[in-house]
Every structure is written in structure tokens, then in C-alpha cells.
Scaffold this motif. Structure first.
Motif, mmCIF file in Angstrom:
data_model
loop_
_atom_site.group_PDB
_atom_site.id
_atom_site.type_symbol
_atom_site.label_atom_id
_atom_site.label_comp_id
_atom_site.label_asym_id
_atom_site.label_seq_id
_atom_site.Cartn_x
_atom_site.Cartn_y
_atom_site.Cartn_z
ATOM 1 N N ILE A 179 12.493 -14.610 -81.588
ATOM 2 C CA ILE A 179 13.518 -14.155 -81.637
ATOM 3 C C ILE A 179 13.600 -12.645 -81.313
ATOM 4 O O ILE A 179 14.502 -12.391 -80.354
ATOM 5 C CB ILE A 179 14.195 -13.945 -83.119
ATOM 6 N N LEU B 152 16.028 -11.560 -77.908
ATOM 7 C CA LEU B 152 16.728 -10.377 -77.982
ATOM 8 C C LEU B 152 16.383 -9.242 -77.280
ATOM 9 O O LEU B 152 17.115 -8.079 -77.223
ATOM 10 C CB LEU B 152 17.211 -9.941 -79.592
ATOM 11 N N SER C 229 22.056 -16.947 -77.758
ATOM 12 C CA SER C 229 20.781 -16.791 -78.646
ATOM 13 C C SER C 229 20.493 -17.601 -79.642
ATOM 14 O O SER C 229 19.294 -17.967 -79.733
ATOM 15 C CB SER C 229 20.384 -15.212 -78.948
ATOM 16 N N PHE C 230 21.454 -18.181 -80.402
ATOM 17 C CA PHE C 230 21.098 -18.904 -81.307
ATOM 18 C C PHE C 230 20.636 -20.386 -81.002
ATOM 19 O O PHE C 230 19.875 -21.035 -81.436
ATOM 20 C CB PHE C 230 22.350 -19.243 -82.369
ATOM 21 N N LEU D 144 20.761 -13.824 -89.445
ATOM 22 C CA LEU D 144 20.711 -13.766 -88.017
ATOM 23 C C LEU D 144 21.684 -13.175 -87.317
ATOM 24 O O LEU D 144 21.577 -12.308 -86.260
ATOM 25 C CB LEU D 144 20.515 -15.227 -87.663
ATOM 26 N N VAL E 62 22.194 -11.950 -83.211
ATOM 27 C CA VAL E 62 22.034 -13.204 -82.567
ATOM 28 C C VAL E 62 23.395 -13.629 -82.423
ATOM 29 O O VAL E 62 24.357 -13.549 -83.374
ATOM 30 C CB VAL E 62 21.380 -14.211 -83.516
#
Lengths: 422, 81
Positions: B14, B18, B40-41, B31, B36
Motif C-alpha cells: 500500500i 500510494l 489504488s484499491f 483504507l 486509497v
């Protein structure tokens, strides 16, 4: 020291070229800040004067001996325009768009001009608009530049003055090129829905739909229920497809699919240092059949599947790599080639969703920012786009189109449908 | 592999997605509060599929599974067993 352009920068240059050829105006956009109080003109002039000293502000693209395009920095003294206007109090959204939209129908004065500021104020509030050239800034970069200008921090943008030519790892580039080519071949199966291009009028039309915090929360809740957790972008895209399909359907355009390019930011969260200027984007492409639009659940599933597949196959990264190869192609050839292979129907409409989660655009030179509006002028084709941006918990939607592509009835219908998102 | 190992792998990934420090990601944070978004998820889901060979998207997810990095790690651990 040279600031070589990336493949995406070159694509943005080609869109700029296409726009200038078709309408006389390149690929530009405007961000408007709504401020709680009138802004002192002198304060913003001082900050703009500092900005004028950054050589990349007055640059232009050129080609090096290694055939790689680069941004030629210009150290000649040149000014950035700040237009100021006084208006009546309580400016309506329509009046606001008329003032700021008018300025988007004017080309830049010369090849070294890429920014124009417009300050509109009355006794109660002010609006600061920054028109920017997409070759120099993307939407998030433009928001970041405004947040830097609106603070008291010193800036020089030294980190932005050079970038490598990336003339290495050819295997990766060609391999990505093959992957992207196959992807486009798979996309190019049917004829794309596209509105007939107007011959006469090249003015931009804008409509803005704003939602307050409560309404935005309600839309987010609808998204959660209908599309799932963290699926806001697919939800808004699905709604945009449904809304525009109603308009296209009325026109009886007989084509097989919708093709929608969606720009995505590749900076990552908070990584804006040294990445304010130029383009840090990639693209996703969604191809939707009209019969898939009737059922929203099915449409959402198809969008999510296409999103998942493209991310899994690494298409956004492949697109970045592959685009480096086309830098050798002159802009007029890219334009010609794109028109030839797409038969002038490269896409149905544009879509994007920008969230200002990292820029913290809360105040500008001490004045509280009440809202942030994005007003893009689209390259053509497609000449139509729906753009969402979220600022301080408030969602805004901009419908941007070339006048003549949509009738007044079409525009009113789209606006009404967008209001029904709540 | 323990839940803690899975949690650490998720946090590192993650952070990479990010472009932030893994130290700034708390296992209990939701999240969406980490920044997120949809893209990005999906990148996280793809990472889970490639790293742990499980398709979470097809295995009946609910909101609780994504409440935090910790709950996501627990869900992966449960599916792996």
C-alpha cells in the motif's frame, strides 16, 4: 541541462496540436478557486511575479539532436497576464461560467505563454481562475501550483528543470508497445459512438453542477450501496455513461460501442515534490456496448471487470513505456494517423475524477477557499466530457463541450440528470 | 505465514502504491482514510491475487473485510487456510 518530455507529455502535445488545428485553441483547462473574501490584487500580482522568474513557465517544445523532444527553457523576460474584473455581489454559477468560459475561447498570445490568471471579485467574495496549458500542467499539478502560489512558501521549481531522455531499456519499451498495440486492436472492434463534429462553432460550452457536503455524502452512500467500497470512480463513470447514452440515443447514431478514455494520476499520494509541472498521467480505456447500459448493475460490473483486467495486465504502466516510443513521430503525423485509424471517432467522450486529497487547498493568500471548480476545454474529437472533482468534501461536476456538439435541450437534460445523482 | 506477515506485506505494498512511507500506515486505519481510491484499491486487489494466489473479488467480500489493513490481512489468512 534539458527537460526531456515523457511519452505522455508528447501525447498531450499531440492533443494540443489537434485542438489548435481544429479550433485554433490548444489543449487547455482552467481551475477556479472560490474565495470567501475579496482577494487583494497586489498580493496575487507579487506571487505571479515570482512565478514569472521560473524559466519553464515561458518554455516551448523543441527537438534535440538525439531526436527526443524537450522543453526549451526560456530565460527571456516575459510576463504572466492577470486579468481583473469587478462584478455584482452573489454571482450565480451561470454568470461565473460566462466570465471564466469566455476566456477559454481565446488562444494564448504566443508559443511561450502557458498560463493566464483571471481575478473576479465583488464586495463579498472573489474567484481566481488559472487557465493553463496541458502541455505544462495536468489537473493535479495545476491544483498544486495554485496551493504553492496561495501560500507564503518560497519556490523555484529547480527540481523540475531537468528530466532524462529515457533512451534506454528498449526491450521494455517495445514489449510494452506490443502489449498496448494488442490492447488497442482489441478495443477497435466496432465503430465508436461519437457526436458529429461541428463545422462552424468552436466555442466551448460549460455547465457546472455543484453538490454541498450533505449531498456529496449522499452520493457517496449511493455509490457504496450500488458499486461497493471504494468504487466511487466506477460509479460516477457508470452514471456519466447512462446520462450521455440518453442523449446519443435520441440522435439515432448507429454505432456499436462507446469508448471512454479515463485519465489517471500516477504520482501517488503526496508525491508532488518535483512533480508539479508536466504530465504524470496514464490512461484507462473502457469499451461499453449500448445494450450493457440498460442495466446499471451489469454496467457497473463490466466497468469494474475492465478496470481490474487493465490494472492486472499493467496497461497504465505499459502505456507510459510505449508512449516513449512515439516521441520520434512529429505531431502532425500523430494527428493524421490518429484520425485515419479512428476515422475521426477516437472516443465517445472524456471522463475524469480528481480528488484534492493531497494538496490541501484550504486557503489562498489568507482567504478561505470555499470551492474549487475544474473547467477543461476538450480536444476534439471527442469534444465532450464529464469531469468530476472533489474538494473539501464537496463534489462538483463540469460538463464541457464544443458548442454545436450538443443542443440546448441536450445540455439541459444532462444537467438535470446530473442533479439526480443525489 | 502469520497474519502479521500478511499485514506487513500489505502495508509495504500500500505504501508503494500510494508513494508514501510504510511507517505512516497504521494497521487499524481504514483504507479510504489512507488515501486509497478506486484505482489504488484495485491495485491492492491485484497484488493480493498475485502474491497470495487468491481472488478476493470472487470470494464474497463484505465491507468488514476492508475495514482496515488488519481485517484485510485476517480475511486473506482465513481464505488461505
Amino acid at each position: 541541462m534539458k527537460r526531456y518530455l515523457s511519452g505522455i507529455d508528447w501525447i498531450m502535445s499531440s492533443l494540443d496540436y489537434a485542438g489548435r488545428k481544429a479550433c485554433g485553441i490548444g489543449n487547455i483547462s482552467q481551475i477556479v478557486l472560490k474565495l470567501e473574501e475579496p482577494l487583494e490584487e497586489n498580493y496575487i500580482r507579487e506571487r505571479i511575479k515570482l512565478l514569472e522568474k521560473a524559466p519553464l513557465i515561458h518554455g516551448y517544445s523543441s527537438r534535440g539532436l538525439n531526436l527526443c523532444p524537450y522543453w526549451k527553457m526560456n530565460l527571456k523576460d516575459s510576463s504572466v497576464i492577470l486579468n481583473t474584473f469587478s462584478t455584482q455581489d452573489n454571482l450565480s454559477i451561470d454568470e461565473l461560467l460566462r466570465v471564466f468560459g469566455d476566456h477559454m475561447n481565446k488562444p494564448f498570445r504566443n508559443k511561450r505563454e502557458h498560463l493566464v490568471f483571471n481575478l473576479v471579485k465583488n464586495n463579498k467574495e472573489s474567484f481566481l481562475g488559472m487557465i493553463f496549458d496541458h502541455r505544462l500542467l495536468d489537473a493535479r499539478g495545476a491544483e498544486t501550483l495554485l496551493s504553492i502560489l496561495g501560500s507564503s512558501v518560497k519556490f523555484s521549481f529547480q527540481n523540475e528543470l531537468s528530466a532524462p531522455a529515457q533512451l534506454n531499456n528498449w526491450y521494455d519499451k517495445f514489449s510494452s508497445g506490443r502489449k498496448v498495440n494488442r490492447f488497442f486492436m482489441s478495443l477497435n472492434k466496432g465503430e465508436t459512438y461519437s457526436s458529429p463534429y461541428p463545422k462552424i462553432n468552436h466555442k466551448i460550452g460549460l455547465r457546472l453542477v455543484t453538490y454541498d457536503k450533505l449531498e456529496t455524502t449522499k452520493i457517496a452512500e449511493n455509490s457504496l450501496k450500488q458499486a461497493g467500497y471504494l468504487m466511487f470512480m466506477p460509479y460516477l463513470l457508470a452514471k456519466s455513461i447512462i446520462i450521455l447514452h440518453r442523449v446519443f440515443e435520441k440522435r439515432n447514431i448507429s454505432c456499436s460501442d462507446y469508448l471512454i478514455p479515463v485519465s489517471i494520476d500516477k504520482r501517488g499520494q503526496g508525491a508532488t515534490d518535483g512533480k508539479v509541472f508536466f504530465n504524470h498521467l496514464s490512461f484507462l480505456f473502457f469499451r461499453i456496448k449500448p445494450e450493457e447500459i440498460m442495466d446499471q448493475d451489469k454496467l457497473l460490473l463490466i466497468i469494474k471487470e475492465q478496470l481490474y483486467k487493465q490494472v492486472k495486465e499493467g496497461m497504465p504502466e505499459a502505456f507510459l513505456q510505449a508512449s516513449l516510443l512515439i516521441r520520434i513521430v512529429p505531431l502532425y503525423l500523430i494527428n493524421l494517423f490518429t484520425r485515419f485509424i479512428s476515422k475521426g471517432k477516437a472516443s465517445s467522450f472524456s471522463f475524469s475524477f480528481v480528488v484534492d486529497n493531497s494538496n490541501n487547498l484550504e486557503s489562498f493568500l489568507g482567504k478561505k477557499i470555499l470551492n474549487v471548480f475544474h473547467l477543461p476545454r476538450l480536444p476534439c474529437p471527442p469534444g465532450i466530457g464529464i469531469f468530476f472533482n472533489q474538494s473539501q468534501g464537496k463534489l462538483n461536476t463540469t460538463l464541457s463541450y464544443l458548442e454545436g456538439l450538443l443542443s440546448d435541450d441536450d445540455v439541459n437534460q444532462i444537467t438535470e440528470d446530473l442533479k439526480l445523482l443525489i | 505465514m502469520t497474519i502479521k506477515d500478511i499485514e506487513n506485506k500489505l502495508i509495504n505494498q500500500i505504501a508503494a502504491i500510494l508513494s508514501c512511507s510504510s511507517l505512516s500506515i497504521k494497521p487499524d486505519a481504514q483504507l479510504h482514510t489512507l488515501g486509497v481510491d478506486s484505482l489504488s484499491f484495485v491495485e491492492i486487489l491485484v497484488f493480493i491475487e498475485k502474491e497470495f494466489k487468491i481472488k478476493l473479488i470472487e470470494s464474497g467480500l463484505d465491507k468488514e473485510d476492508f475495514k482496515s489493513v488488519r481485517s484485510l490481512a485476517a480475511r486473506i489468512n482465513k481464505t488461505l487456510k
